[in-house]
Design an enzyme around this catalytic site. Sequence first.
Site, PDB file in Angstrom:
ATOM      1  N   GLU A  26      -4.470   2.466  -4.479  1.00 22.14           N
ATOM      2  CA  GLU A  26      -3.021   2.545  -4.355  1.00 22.14           C
ATOM      3  C   GLU A  26      -2.429   1.259  -3.777  1.00 22.14           C
ATOM      4  O   GLU A  26      -1.330   1.275  -3.213  1.00 22.14           O
ATOM      5  CB  GLU A  26      -2.652   3.735  -3.455  1.00 22.14           C
ATOM      6  CG  GLU A  26      -3.112   3.629  -2.002  1.00 22.14           C
ATOM      7  CD  GLU A  26      -4.510   4.178  -1.789  1.00 22.14           C
ATOM      8  OE1 GLU A  26      -4.842   4.499  -0.634  1.00 22.14           O
ATOM      9  OE2 GLU A  26      -5.271   4.285  -2.770  1.00 22.14           O
ATOM     10  N   ASP A  56      -1.450   9.397 -10.731  1.00 20.86           N
ATOM     11  CA  ASP A  56      -1.394   8.277 -11.674  1.00 20.86           C
ATOM     12  C   ASP A  56       0.049   7.969 -12.077  1.00 20.86           C
ATOM     13  O   ASP A  56       0.448   6.801 -12.200  1.00 20.86           O
ATOM     14  CB  ASP A  56      -2.234   8.602 -12.908  1.00 20.86           C
ATOM     15  CG  ASP A  56      -3.723   8.650 -12.608  1.00 20.86           C
ATOM     16  OD1 ASP A  56      -4.476   9.148 -13.466  1.00 20.86           O
ATOM     17  OD2 ASP A  56      -4.113   8.187 -11.521  1.00 20.86           O
ATOM     18  N   ASN A  86      -2.241  12.843  -3.687  1.00 18.31           N
ATOM     19  CA  ASN A  86      -3.244  13.204  -4.703  1.00 18.31           C
ATOM     20  C   ASN A  86      -3.790  14.605  -4.460  1.00 18.31           C
ATOM     21  O   ASN A  86      -3.940  15.400  -5.378  1.00 18.31           O
ATOM     22  CB  ASN A  86      -4.402  12.198  -4.687  1.00 18.31           C
ATOM     23  CG  ASN A  86      -4.352  11.290  -5.895  1.00 18.31           C
ATOM     24  OD1 ASN A  86      -3.602  11.530  -6.836  1.00 18.31           O
ATOM     25  ND2 ASN A  86      -5.147  10.234  -5.884  1.00 18.31           N
ATOM     26  N   ASP A  98       0.852  -1.196   0.000  1.00 20.36           N
ATOM     27  CA  ASP A  98       0.000   0.000   0.000  1.00 20.36           C
ATOM     28  C   ASP A  98       0.885   1.241   0.000  1.00 20.36           C
ATOM     29  O   ASP A  98       1.863   1.317   0.755  1.00 20.36           O
ATOM     30  CB  ASP A  98      -0.909   0.010   1.234  1.00 20.36           C
ATOM     31  CG  ASP A  98      -1.841   1.202   1.231  1.00 20.36           C
ATOM     32  OD1 ASP A  98      -2.872   1.142   0.549  1.00 20.36           O
ATOM     33  OD2 ASP A  98      -1.520   2.208   1.903  1.00 20.36           O
TER      34      ASP A  98
END
Length: 562
Positions: free
Chosen positions: A466, A439, A430, A422
Site C-alpha cells: 500500500e 485493490d 483489507n 503509505d
Amino acid sequence: MSLLNRPSATRRRRAWRLSIRARLILLALLAVAPLIIDRVHLTESSRVERTQAAYAEVVTVARRARDAQAETIEAARALMQVVARAYIASAAGTAGSAADCAGFLWGFAGEAPWIASLSVVGADGRITCSTRRQVIGLDLSDRDYIRDVQRTRHYVLSDYLLERSYEKSTVLMAFPIVRPGSDEVEVLLAPVDLHWLGRLGQGVESRVGMAAYLIDGKGTVLAGVQSRERLVGRRFGDHPLVKTVQAAPDGTATLEGFDGVRRIFGYTSLPGTDARIVIGYSEREVVGKIERESGLAYLHLAFFGLITVIAAWLISEHLIVEPIRSLARTATRIGQGDLKVRTDPGAWAPEFAPLATALSDMAGRLAARERELRAANAHLEELASIDPLSGLANRRSFDARLATEWTRAGEAGRPLGLLMIDVDHFKLFNDGYGHVQGDACLRQIGRVLASVADAETDFVARWGGEEFVLLLADSGLDRAVDLAERLRLAVLALRIRNEGAPAGHITVSVGVAAHVPSPDSRPQDLIEAADTALYAAKRRGRNTTVVDSDVRRDDPPLAEAG
C-alpha cells in the site's frame, strides 16, 4: 537366343534402377519401423510399471492396516494393565457387588472406543461381571486363551475369530488379575473392535473391482468386502487365494478372488496371529487403461504406415529430385533469414504446388511473426515497467528513473524531491472489506496521485503493497510539501469508508525529502530520508505530512500512535 534376351534384361535393369517407388517404400518402412519398435517398448514398459505400482500400492495398504491393528492392540494392552491394577485396588474388585464392578469397568470402557466391552472372568472360568449384562455367568473355561492366561499369568491375544458371545469378528485380549498372596488367577477380558478394517472397507467399496479381506488360518473371512458383497463368516479353506496368502507372512500375487474376479493382491500377517490382511486391485482396472492406450497407439502407427506407403508409391523419381532440391534451397534461404524468397512451382508436378505454397506461406508467416515478436517484446518491456494493479510504474521502473534523475540533478546541482506515501490502516481495510475492495482502493489512490503530479517532470510509481512514491525533478522542499498536502487532502476527499480506522475513512501518511546529490551521496540516501519521514508521520498519528528534517528522536513509537 542371347541376342533375343538381351533387350529384356536391359529393360529389367533399367526398371530396377528407375523404381523410385520401391526405394521410397523401403525407406518409409525403415523410417516407421523404429517408431513402431519404440512405441511398443514404451507401451510394454508402461504396462510393467503400472503393474509394479499396483503391487507396491496393495502391499502398502495392507501394511498400513496391519500397523493400525498393532497400534490398537498395544493401546488395548496398556489400558488393560491399568484396569487390572485399578480393579485389584478398588472396592469393586474386593467386596463390591456386580453392579459396582460393572460401573467400575464402564469408567474405563467409555474412554476406549476400540474396546467393545470389558469383563472379569473368575478363577473358575465364568464371567463374574461385565459391561454387558447378558454375558454374566457365561462359562469360558474351555477357551484356550483363558487357560493360557491362568497358566502363564501373562496377557494373551486370541486368534481373530467370530465370537458367538459378541456376534461379530473380533480379537479377544485376556489379561491376568493376580491378587497379592493368592494362587488364583482371574482374567480381564476385552474384545478389540475391528473398526480400522471397517474404514478400509469403505475405501475399497468406492473403487471399482477392489476387495479387502481379513482371513484366519483356516480360511474363514473375519472381515472384508468385495464388490459391495459382505463375506464375514464365510470359509474358503481350499481356495487358491487362501493357500497362497497362508504360505508366507507377506507378499503379492495375481489370481482370482473369492468372487472369481482376477486381482492383484498384496497381503501381510498380523503380529501374534495366523491371520492375514489381503488387499486386491482389479487387474482389469489396473491394466485396462494401458490396453486401451496401446490399441490406439498401434492403430495410429498402422494408419501412419499406410499413408506413408501410399504417398511413397504415388511419387515418382522424376517429379521429386529437382523440386526437392529447389525447395531445399528455398528452405535454406528462409532459415538464413531471407524471408522474401519465393518459389515458382509452375514447371513442377501439381503435387509440389502445396509444398511450394506452404514454404511461401511459411516465409510470410515468419515475417509476420517476426514483426509480432518485435511488437510483443516492446509490449513486454512496457509491462515489465508497469504495476498491473494500479497502472502506475513499478518499483523496477522507479529505481531506473531515480538513478537517471539523481545523476542529472547532481550534474546540474539541482534538488531532487521524493514523496513516500503509505495508506493508513490498510490492513484493517483489507480485513474488513476484502481484497477486491482493497485493490479498488489502491487504484483510486493511484489515480489521485497521478492527477496531482506533473506528468512532464514528476514520476509516480507504486513502491509495493500500500505504499507509493512520487519523484520530483528540480523540486525543493517547498514544492514537495505542497504536493504532499494536496495529495493527502485529495485522498481524504475521496471519503472511502474504513470503519476499522480511527478516522473512519481512508487516509494517507506522507514522508517528504529533498536532496541535492553530492559526489559522496547515493540515491538510497534520498529513499531512506523519505522513509524515515514517512514512519515519523505514522508515529505522529497518521494522516499527516512530515519532512525528513523535522523528524525528532522523541517521536512516540508507532504502537502508541495508533
